[in-house]
Design a protein around this motif. Sequence first.
Motif, PDB file in Angstrom:
ATOM      1  N   THR A  73       0.830  -1.201   0.000  1.00 49.48           N
ATOM      2  CA  THR A  73       0.000   0.000   0.000  1.00 49.48           C
ATOM      3  C   THR A  73       0.863   1.248   0.000  1.00 49.48           C
ATOM      4  O   THR A  73       1.750   1.405   0.825  1.00 49.48           O
ATOM      5  N   ILE A  74       0.576   2.118  -0.956  1.00 48.88           N
ATOM      6  CA  ILE A  74       1.313   3.373  -1.099  1.00 48.88           C
ATOM      7  C   ILE A  74       0.325   4.509  -0.921  1.00 48.88           C
ATOM      8  O   ILE A  74      -0.801   4.451  -1.419  1.00 48.88           O
ATOM      9  N   ARG A  75       0.741   5.558  -0.212  1.00 47.54           N
ATOM     10  CA  ARG A  75      -0.096   6.745  -0.009  1.00 47.54           C
ATOM     11  C   ARG A  75       0.665   7.964  -0.526  1.00 47.54           C
ATOM     12  O   ARG A  75       1.860   8.086  -0.315  1.00 47.54           O
ATOM     13  N   PHE A  76      -0.067   8.837  -1.196  1.00 42.21           N
ATOM     14  CA  PHE A  76       0.496  10.098  -1.661  1.00 42.21           C
ATOM     15  C   PHE A  76      -0.645  11.042  -1.964  1.00 42.21           C
ATOM     16  O   PHE A  76      -1.818  10.668  -1.852  1.00 42.21           O
ATOM     17  N   SER A  77      -0.329  12.264  -2.301  1.00 37.07           N
ATOM     18  CA  SER A  77      -1.344  13.242  -2.681  1.00 37.07           C
ATOM     19  C   SER A  77      -1.071  13.708  -4.090  1.00 37.07           C
ATOM     20  O   SER A  77       0.082  13.838  -4.502  1.00 37.07           O
ATOM     21  N   VAL A  78      -2.151  13.964  -4.831  1.00 39.03           N
ATOM     22  CA  VAL A  78      -2.034  14.481  -6.193  1.00 39.03           C
ATOM     23  C   VAL A  78      -2.627  15.898  -6.183  1.00 39.03           C
ATOM     24  O   VAL A  78      -3.637  16.152  -5.536  1.00 39.03           O
ATOM     25  N   THR A  79      -1.946  16.810  -6.868  1.00 43.33           N
ATOM     26  CA  THR A  79      -2.375  18.203  -6.881  1.00 43.33           C
ATOM     27  C   THR A  79      -2.333  18.773  -8.287  1.00 43.33           C
ATOM     28  O   THR A  79      -1.599  18.282  -9.142  1.00 43.33           O
TER      29      THR A  79
END
Length: 148
Positions: A73-79
Amino acid sequence: MHGLKKKRRVQIVLVAFAALAISTALIGYAMRDGINFFRSPSQVVEEPPRANEVFRIGGLVEEGTLQRGAGETIRFSVTDGGATVPVTFTGVLPDLFGENQGMIGTGRYINGVFEASEILAKHDESYMPKEVVDALKEQGVYQEPNGS
């Protein structure tokens, strides 16, 4: 005899129209799950989609948000410069995936988090998906790549 030919011609036109309408409806029904609409993070924040709606989101992976947890599981934010959406993805990321890089993800927006089932990343140092470029230009934060 003349009236019979005209009546037959009208019947053929009506049958052809009905067949066309039915085939169009069947094609639309078959494609309903295969059509994914693109949204920028700003559009997702302004009008959150239904939890069961599959769509594509694109933008830049926000710097400092990429977290590789236990397992896959990978978490990140896209903007897109105007809004940021948190993303989770379980699987193997593309080799060129990284912070400050363009990406497009396919998945669902559930409880304020985009749960991606597929992640696509740029394929070279100057490529960015057209949808992402358009969204960044709309926000006024797009910069032409160096060397182009």
